[in-house]
Design an enzyme around this catalytic site. Structure first.
Site, PDB file in Angstrom:
ATOM      1  N   ASP A  26      -4.830   9.039   0.278  1.00 29.90           N
ATOM      2  CA  ASP A  26      -3.543   9.114   0.957  1.00 29.90           C
ATOM      3  C   ASP A  26      -2.316   9.006   0.057  1.00 29.90           C
ATOM      4  O   ASP A  26      -1.248   8.607   0.503  1.00 29.90           O
ATOM      5  CB  ASP A  26      -3.472   8.007   2.020  1.00 29.90           C
ATOM      6  CG  ASP A  26      -3.787   6.625   1.445  1.00 29.90           C
ATOM      7  OD1 ASP A  26      -3.664   6.435   0.219  1.00 29.90           O
ATOM      8  OD2 ASP A  26      -4.162   5.738   2.234  1.00 29.90           O
ATOM      9  N   GLU A  38     -12.620  10.115   1.536  1.00 31.02           N
ATOM     10  CA  GLU A  38     -12.012   8.987   2.254  1.00 31.02           C
ATOM     11  C   GLU A  38     -11.070   9.498   3.345  1.00 31.02           C
ATOM     12  O   GLU A  38      -9.908   9.129   3.444  1.00 31.02           O
ATOM     13  CB  GLU A  38     -11.279   8.019   1.318  1.00 31.02           C
ATOM     14  CG  GLU A  38     -11.070   6.659   1.956  1.00 31.02           C
ATOM     15  CD  GLU A  38     -10.327   5.668   1.072  1.00 31.02           C
ATOM     16  OE1 GLU A  38     -11.011   4.856   0.426  1.00 31.02           O
ATOM     17  OE2 GLU A  38      -9.085   5.707   1.025  1.00 31.02           O
ATOM     18  N   GLU A  94       1.754   6.548   2.934  1.00 29.42           N
ATOM     19  CA  GLU A  94       0.328   6.880   2.962  1.00 29.42           C
ATOM     20  C   GLU A  94      -0.168   7.389   4.312  1.00 29.42           C
ATOM     21  O   GLU A  94      -1.007   8.292   4.370  1.00 29.42           O
ATOM     22  CB  GLU A  94      -0.498   5.650   2.535  1.00 29.42           C
ATOM     23  CG  GLU A  94      -0.385   5.312   1.055  1.00 29.42           C
ATOM     24  CD  GLU A  94       0.799   4.430   0.713  1.00 29.42           C
ATOM     25  OE1 GLU A  94       0.929   4.043  -0.461  1.00 29.42           O
ATOM     26  OE2 GLU A  94       1.620   4.131   1.614  1.00 29.42           O
ATOM     27  N   HIS A 107       1.876  -6.302  -2.979  1.00 23.67           N
ATOM     28  CA  HIS A 107       2.776  -5.335  -3.627  1.00 23.67           C
ATOM     29  C   HIS A 107       3.358  -4.294  -2.674  1.00 23.67           C
ATOM     30  O   HIS A 107       4.240  -3.530  -3.053  1.00 23.67           O
ATOM     31  CB  HIS A 107       2.016  -4.592  -4.728  1.00 23.67           C
ATOM     32  CG  HIS A 107       0.998  -3.635  -4.194  1.00 23.67           C
ATOM     33  ND1 HIS A 107      -0.241  -4.044  -3.779  1.00 23.67           N
ATOM     34  CD2 HIS A 107       1.046  -2.297  -3.979  1.00 23.67           C
ATOM     35  CE1 HIS A 107      -0.925  -2.993  -3.345  1.00 23.67           C
ATOM     36  NE2 HIS A 107      -0.175  -1.926  -3.444  1.00 23.67           N
ATOM     37  N   ARG A 114       5.262  -1.795  -0.236  1.00 25.03           N
ATOM     38  CA  ARG A 114       6.683  -1.577   0.021  1.00 25.03           C
ATOM     39  C   ARG A 114       7.148  -2.285   1.289  1.00 25.03           C
ATOM     40  O   ARG A 114       8.203  -2.897   1.336  1.00 25.03           O
ATOM     41  CB  ARG A 114       6.973  -0.069   0.181  1.00 25.03           C
ATOM     42  CG  ARG A 114       7.016   0.738  -1.095  1.00 25.03           C
ATOM     43  CD  ARG A 114       7.476   2.164  -0.769  1.00 25.03           C
ATOM     44  NE  ARG A 114       7.475   3.027  -1.940  1.00 25.03           N
ATOM     45  CZ  ARG A 114       6.453   3.777  -2.300  1.00 25.03           C
ATOM     46  NH1 ARG A 114       5.333   3.746  -1.589  1.00 25.03           N
ATOM     47  NH2 ARG A 114       6.527   4.551  -3.363  1.00 25.03           N
ATOM     48  N   HIS A 129       2.326  -7.838  -9.643  1.00 27.74           N
ATOM     49  CA  HIS A 129       2.679  -6.423  -9.723  1.00 27.74           C
ATOM     50  C   HIS A 129       3.915  -6.237 -10.588  1.00 27.74           C
ATOM     51  O   HIS A 129       4.775  -7.122 -10.692  1.00 27.74           O
ATOM     52  CB  HIS A 129       2.928  -5.882  -8.308  1.00 27.74           C
ATOM     53  CG  HIS A 129       2.914  -4.390  -8.211  1.00 27.74           C
ATOM     54  ND1 HIS A 129       4.031  -3.616  -8.409  1.00 27.74           N
ATOM     55  CD2 HIS A 129       1.910  -3.526  -7.917  1.00 27.74           C
ATOM     56  CE1 HIS A 129       3.716  -2.341  -8.245  1.00 27.74           C
ATOM     57  NE2 HIS A 129       2.438  -2.257  -7.952  1.00 27.74           N
TER      58      HIS A 129
END
Length: 371
Positions: free
Chosen positions: A98, A120, A134, A211, A213, A244
């Site tokens: 994705d 996937e 994603e 991490h 967004r 991160h």
């Protein structure tokens, strides 16, 4: 009969990890020619995985630039892939998951009328902005793909609801299990001596990753303050957090957790040491998608630091629990697993729904049958 030319396109570390077993399986098949094209959407992290699995790309678009936007990544990837596809003329293009590279690779294949295999496939959160971007990358790729390699029956059901033809949907398990089983070693030693000195047998080691967004800001502050409280309340807990590189993550993490006893803020790890750290840890707290698949394969309970997951089969199987992004709930669920042996055993003994480590072989057979 001429060899089938199968091109694998990926650009980030997670894609590379999950596509590496597929690439190696294709390389070893006498009926196929493997072509690897990387966009290098993530440069350094991608290169680490390529080196680990001994993969040398045939094409490297090297599109990464500082501060790049989603639009710039997509445009540069599409332009580069156009020339690569014209030159190599693959019979099928494989994309994974994705990422923005996934969407660009699917579009490029579609524009040149090349068959698309989506590894996937079928993961859905049903919220187009979470995870962002994603959720829409994989949904749009699902409309373009010719063959859908689904990790689980739930993923297949998602695609059937969207009108995808059932004969083009195959349940294969997840390639991440293939990759994981190749790199985890019982006697593994870390380069970072701090990790070797931790008493994994007698301490309850929590491995944290955060991490995403959508968690930046208050949600992440909640996560880190929850972790601070957990460490303070439980004298037998050690917390390891590979921080991160995003400055927003680092500023919050160091502001809240730095200097605490039994808290180890370390630099991001390459795949092999990270996989082996999962294997040694007691409990995983994460907002990552892939770790929800990896950790249960090693018998490690996972608390997901998000409000939804595109991996509901893990929740249903009992290998994963949703902790959300509120401090009180994170502390409550973590304390339960640290102090209630029965609840911990329930999760460690749950059956992982993501396969047996032979997904790449299944994908290869399906591609051969398709042609």
């Amino acid at each position: 009969m001429k060899k089938l030319k199968i091109m694998s396109i990926f650009g980030t570390r997670p894609e590379a990890i999950k596509m590496a077993p597929v690439v190696k399986t294709i390389e070893n098949d006498e009926d196929m020619t493997s072509i690897v094209c990387v966009t290098a959407q993530h440069r350094e992290m991608l290169d680490q995985v390529l080196e680990l699995f001994h993969i040398k790309p045939d094409y490297d678009l090297n599109i990464m630039k500082a501060g790049q936007t989603l639009t710039q990544i997509t445009a540069r990837a599409l332009e580069g892939l156009e020339e690569v596809i014209k030159e190599s003329k693959p019979d099928m293009i494989l994309v994974h998951g994705d990422t923005t590279t996934t969407l660009a690779g699917s579009l490029a294949a579609f524009y040149h009328q090349v068959k698309i295999g989506h590894v996937e496939a079928g993961l859905r959160s049903d919220n187009k902005y979470s995870p962002y971007p994603e959720e829409m990358n994989r949904t749009l790729t699902g409309r373009l793909a010719d063959v859908h390699f689904c990790p689980t029956i739930g993923n297949k059901e998602n695609l059937l609801k969207e009108g995808i033809c059932e004969e083009n949907i195959m349940i294969t398990g997840n390639t991440v299990i293939d990759a994981l089983l190749k790199v985890v070693k019982e006697d593994y030693m870390f380069e970072d001596e701090r990790l070797n000195k931790i008493d994994y047998k007698n301490k309850k080691v929590i491995l944290l990753t955060s991490h995403r967004r959508e968690n930046l800001g208050k949600p992440m502050e909640n996560i880190f303050t929850a972790m601070k409280e957990i460490v303070e309340k439980n004298a037998d807990v050690e917390l390891i957090f590979p921080v991160h590189l995003n400055p927003k993550v680092r500023d919050l993490a160091y502001g809240i957790l730095d200097g605490m006893d039994r808290v180890h803020l370390i630099e991001p790890l390459d795949y092999a040491p990270f996989a082996n750290l999962i294997a040694k840890a007691y409990l995983i707290l994460t907002d990552s998608g892939g770790i929800q698949e990896e950790a249960p394969s090693l018998g490690k309970p996972v608390l997901v630091l998000r409000t939804e997951t595109e991996r509901p089969e893990a929740v249903k199987a009992g290998t994963v629990k949703m902790a959300g992004i509120e401090k009180e709930n994170i502390v409550k669920l973590t304390d339960e697993l640290l102090n209630d042996c029965e609840k911990y055993k329930e999760m460690t003994n749950a059956i992982n729904p993501y396969g047996d480590g032979k997904t790449s072989d299944k994908i290869l057979k399906i591609i051969k049958n398709y042609f």
